[in-house]
Design a protein around this motif. Structure first.
Motif, PDB file in Angstrom:
ATOM      1  N   ALA A 207     -34.389  16.485 -34.799  1.00 42.06           N
ATOM      2  CA  ALA A 207     -35.586  16.780 -34.013  1.00 42.06           C
ATOM      3  C   ALA A 207     -35.518  16.188 -32.612  1.00 42.06           C
ATOM      4  CB  ALA A 207     -36.819  16.262 -34.746  1.00 42.06           C
ATOM      5  N   ALA A 208     -34.332  15.814 -32.154  1.00 39.89           N
ATOM      6  CA  ALA A 208     -34.188  15.169 -30.848  1.00 39.89           C
ATOM      7  C   ALA A 208     -33.289  15.997 -29.939  1.00 39.89           C
ATOM      8  CB  ALA A 208     -33.593  13.768 -31.027  1.00 39.89           C
ATOM      9  N   GLU A 209     -33.499  15.841 -28.643  1.00 39.19           N
ATOM     10  CA  GLU A 209     -32.610  16.461 -27.655  1.00 39.19           C
ATOM     11  C   GLU A 209     -31.311  15.683 -27.591  1.00 39.19           C
ATOM     12  OE1 GLU A 209     -32.641  19.212 -25.984  1.00 39.19           O
ATOM     13  OE2 GLU A 209     -34.609  19.826 -26.638  1.00 39.19           O
ATOM     14  N   PRO A 210     -30.223  16.295 -27.297  1.00 44.05           N
ATOM     15  CA  PRO A 210     -30.040  17.689 -26.916  1.00 44.05           C
ATOM     16  C   PRO A 210     -29.885  18.647 -28.101  1.00 44.05           C
ATOM     17  CG  PRO A 210     -27.942  16.572 -26.772  1.00 44.05           C
ATOM     18  CD  PRO A 210     -28.963  15.538 -27.186  1.00 44.05           C
ATOM     19  N   PHE A 211     -29.984  18.107 -29.307  1.00 42.91           N
ATOM     20  CA  PHE A 211     -29.697  18.897 -30.499  1.00 42.91           C
ATOM     21  C   PHE A 211     -30.720  20.006 -30.750  1.00 42.91           C
ATOM     22  CE2 PHE A 211     -28.125  14.560 -30.845  1.00 42.91           C
ATOM     23  CZ  PHE A 211     -26.762  14.824 -30.842  1.00 42.91           C
ATOM     24  N   THR A 212     -31.997  19.748 -30.479  1.00 43.85           N
ATOM     25  CA  THR A 212     -32.992  20.807 -30.659  1.00 43.85           C
ATOM     26  C   THR A 212     -32.769  21.928 -29.646  1.00 43.85           C
ATOM     27  OG1 THR A 212     -34.568  19.576 -29.298  1.00 43.85           O
ATOM     28  CG2 THR A 212     -34.766  19.326 -31.684  1.00 43.85           C
ATOM     29  N   GLY A 213     -32.420  21.570 -28.426  1.00 43.29           N
ATOM     30  CA  GLY A 213     -32.123  22.575 -27.403  1.00 43.29           C
ATOM     31  C   GLY A 213     -30.901  23.398 -27.754  1.00 43.29           C
ATOM     32  N   ASP A 214     -29.886  22.740 -28.323  1.00 42.37           N
ATOM     33  CA  ASP A 214     -28.678  23.460 -28.747  1.00 42.37           C
ATOM     34  C   ASP A 214     -29.032  24.536 -29.774  1.00 42.37           C
ATOM     35  OD1 ASP A 214     -27.218  21.695 -27.162  1.00 42.37           O
ATOM     36  OD2 ASP A 214     -26.488  20.506 -28.862  1.00 42.37           O
ATOM     37  N   ARG A 215     -29.858  24.186 -30.735  1.00 39.67           N
ATOM     38  CA  ARG A 215     -30.219  25.152 -31.787  1.00 39.67           C
ATOM     39  C   ARG A 215     -31.069  26.293 -31.217  1.00 39.67           C
ATOM     40  NH1 ARG A 215     -31.276  23.091 -37.342  1.00 39.67           N
ATOM     41  NH2 ARG A 215     -31.122  25.301 -37.793  1.00 39.67           N
ATOM     42  N   LYS A 216     -31.961  25.971 -30.290  1.00 43.88           N
ATOM     43  CA  LYS A 216     -32.776  27.028 -29.667  1.00 43.88           C
ATOM     44  C   LYS A 216     -31.903  27.983 -28.860  1.00 43.88           C
ATOM     45  CE  LYS A 216     -37.022  24.353 -29.380  1.00 43.88           C
ATOM     46  NZ  LYS A 216     -37.891  23.583 -28.504  1.00 43.88           N
ATOM     47  N   ARG A 217     -30.976  27.434 -28.078  1.00 44.11           N
ATOM     48  CA  ARG A 217     -30.085  28.301 -27.298  1.00 44.11           C
ATOM     49  C   ARG A 217     -29.192  29.132 -28.212  1.00 44.11           C
ATOM     50  NH1 ARG A 217     -30.356  23.847 -24.210  1.00 44.11           N
ATOM     51  NH2 ARG A 217     -28.494  22.907 -25.134  1.00 44.11           N
ATOM     52  N   LEU A 218     -28.721  28.549 -29.271  1.00 42.09           N
ATOM     53  CA  LEU A 218     -27.885  29.293 -30.213  1.00 42.09           C
ATOM     54  C   LEU A 218     -28.645  30.489 -30.772  1.00 42.09           C
ATOM     55  CD1 LEU A 218     -25.260  29.588 -31.820  1.00 42.09           C
ATOM     56  CD2 LEU A 218     -26.263  28.068 -33.541  1.00 42.09           C
ATOM     57  N   ALA A 219     -29.892  30.303 -31.099  1.00 46.79           N
ATOM     58  CA  ALA A 219     -30.702  31.385 -31.664  1.00 46.79           C
ATOM     59  C   ALA A 219     -30.871  32.547 -30.693  1.00 46.79           C
ATOM     60  CB  ALA A 219     -32.068  30.854 -32.088  1.00 46.79           C
ATOM     61  N   THR A 220     -30.771  32.273 -29.393  1.00 46.77           N
ATOM     62  CA  THR A 220     -30.983  33.318 -28.391  1.00 46.77           C
ATOM     63  C   THR A 220     -29.691  33.839 -27.771  1.00 46.77           C
ATOM     64  OG1 THR A 220     -31.215  31.750 -26.568  1.00 46.77           O
ATOM     65  CG2 THR A 220     -33.224  32.320 -27.795  1.00 46.77           C
ATOM     66  N   ALA A 221     -28.573  33.400 -28.268  1.00 48.57           N
ATOM     67  CA  ALA A 221     -27.288  33.757 -27.664  1.00 48.57           C
ATOM     68  C   ALA A 221     -27.007  35.253 -27.803  1.00 48.57           C
ATOM     69  CB  ALA A 221     -26.162  32.968 -28.313  1.00 48.57           C
ATOM     70  N   PRO A 222     -26.867  35.961 -26.675  1.00 49.46           N
ATOM     71  CA  PRO A 222     -26.511  37.381 -26.767  1.00 49.46           C
ATOM     72  C   PRO A 222     -25.162  37.562 -27.447  1.00 49.46           C
ATOM     73  CG  PRO A 222     -26.873  36.739 -24.466  1.00 49.46           C
ATOM     74  CD  PRO A 222     -27.006  35.515 -25.309  1.00 49.46           C
ATOM     75  N   SER A 223     -24.268  36.615 -27.232  1.00 53.11           N
ATOM     76  CA  SER A 223     -22.941  36.708 -27.843  1.00 53.11           C
ATOM     77  C   SER A 223     -23.005  36.545 -29.355  1.00 53.11           C
ATOM     78  CB  SER A 223     -22.019  35.646 -27.247  1.00 53.11           C
ATOM     79  OG  SER A 223     -22.569  34.357 -27.423  1.00 53.11           O
ATOM     80  N   ARG A 224     -24.051  35.944 -29.875  1.00 52.95           N
ATOM     81  CA  ARG A 224     -24.168  35.757 -31.325  1.00 52.95           C
ATOM     82  C   ARG A 224     -24.200  37.107 -32.032  1.00 52.95           C
ATOM     83  NH1 ARG A 224     -26.849  31.023 -34.560  1.00 52.95           N
ATOM     84  NH2 ARG A 224     -26.186  31.736 -36.574  1.00 52.95           N
ATOM     85  N   VAL A 225     -24.942  38.032 -31.482  1.00 53.17           N
ATOM     86  CA  VAL A 225     -25.020  39.374 -32.066  1.00 53.17           C
ATOM     87  C   VAL A 225     -23.668  40.070 -31.940  1.00 53.17           C
ATOM     88  CG1 VAL A 225     -26.114  41.634 -31.862  1.00 53.17           C
ATOM     89  CG2 VAL A 225     -27.477  39.566 -31.630  1.00 53.17           C
ATOM     90  N   ASP A 226     -23.036  39.972 -30.767  1.00 56.10           N
ATOM     91  CA  ASP A 226     -21.731  40.594 -30.545  1.00 56.10           C
ATOM     92  C   ASP A 226     -20.688  40.074 -31.530  1.00 56.10           C
ATOM     93  OD1 ASP A 226     -22.867  41.938 -28.440  1.00 56.10           O
ATOM     94  OD2 ASP A 226     -22.063  40.594 -26.916  1.00 56.10           O
ATOM     95  N   CYS A 227     -20.646  38.757 -31.713  1.00 48.25           N
ATOM     96  CA  CYS A 227     -19.668  38.156 -32.623  1.00 48.25           C
ATOM     97  C   CYS A 227     -19.902  38.629 -34.043  1.00 48.25           C
ATOM     98  CB  CYS A 227     -19.781  36.635 -32.592  1.00 48.25           C
ATOM     99  SG  CYS A 227     -19.279  35.863 -31.063  1.00 48.25           S
ATOM    100  N   ARG A 228     -21.127  38.632 -34.486  1.00 49.21           N
ATOM    101  CA  ARG A 228     -21.443  38.977 -35.867  1.00 49.21           C
ATOM    102  C   ARG A 228     -21.212  40.456 -36.152  1.00 49.21           C
ATOM    103  NH1 ARG A 228     -20.955  34.293 -38.320  1.00 49.21           N
ATOM    104  NH2 ARG A 228     -22.050  32.731 -37.164  1.00 49.21           N
ATOM    105  N   GLU A 229     -21.390  41.298 -35.148  1.00 54.52           N
ATOM    106  CA  GLU A 229     -21.199  42.737 -35.358  1.00 54.52           C
ATOM    107  C   GLU A 229     -19.728  43.099 -35.555  1.00 54.52           C
ATOM    108  OE1 GLU A 229     -23.066  44.645 -32.049  1.00 54.52           O
ATOM    109  OE2 GLU A 229     -25.063  44.432 -32.898  1.00 54.52           O
ATOM    110  N   THR A 230     -18.814  42.303 -34.975  1.00 57.79           N
ATOM    111  CA  THR A 230     -17.402  42.645 -35.077  1.00 57.79           C
ATOM    112  C   THR A 230     -16.682  41.858 -36.160  1.00 57.79           C
ATOM    113  OG1 THR A 230     -16.822  41.035 -33.376  1.00 57.79           O
ATOM    114  CG2 THR A 230     -17.242  43.316 -32.665  1.00 57.79           C
ATOM    115  N   ALA A 231     -17.372  40.949 -36.813  1.00 55.55           N
ATOM    116  CA  ALA A 231     -16.724  40.115 -37.854  1.00 55.55           C
ATOM    117  C   ALA A 231     -16.474  40.903 -39.119  1.00 55.55           C
ATOM    118  CB  ALA A 231     -17.580  38.892 -38.156  1.00 55.55           C
TER     119      ALA A 231
END
Length: 117
Positions: free
Chosen positions: A93-117
């Motif tokens: 529940a502390a920074e920078p770890f909470t920010g890392d998880r929030k950014r990960l959830a919004t990563a456009p590349s996350r969808v791209d990576c998962r679609e080609t896996a």
């Protein structure tokens, strides 16, 4: 060579490696593109730190198409897994770890990576 406590704590002393490990612990398997987005760091920098984790067998990799996925090694010694789990609790529940998880959830590349896996 088996992981020893000195190596583990030296690896955890670096914030990039620590943040990467906590993201993998929370999310499971992640590709480099997801980690670079979440950590807001360049691909070469993240890859260099992941190589150190892989060298000491803290993480395992899997290749799918153009992507390399990283996850915590299922072969970690019990004491090392316990260290990571214990350390993750107070920082979840502390920074920078909470920010890392929030950014990960919004990563456009996350969808791209998962679609080609």
């Amino acid at each position: 060579m088996p992981l020893n406590p000195t190596d583990l704590f030296n690896l955890l002393a670096d914030q990039t490696r620590l943040r990467s490990l906590f993201l993998m612990q929370a999310e499971g398997e992640l590709c480099v593109c997801e980690l670079t987005h979440a950590l807001e760091m360049s691909q070469p920098k993240v890859s260099r730190h992941l190589a150190a984790l892989r060298q000491h067998k803290l993480v395992r990799t899997r290749r799918a198409s153009n992507w390399i996925y990283y996850r915590l090694s299922p072969d970690l010694p019990a004491w090392a897994s316990e260290v990571l789990q214990t350390a993750a609790r107070p920082v979840a529940a502390a920074e920078p770890f909470t920010g890392d998880r929030k950014r990960l959830a919004t990563a456009p590349s996350r969808v791209d990576c998962r679609e080609t896996a």
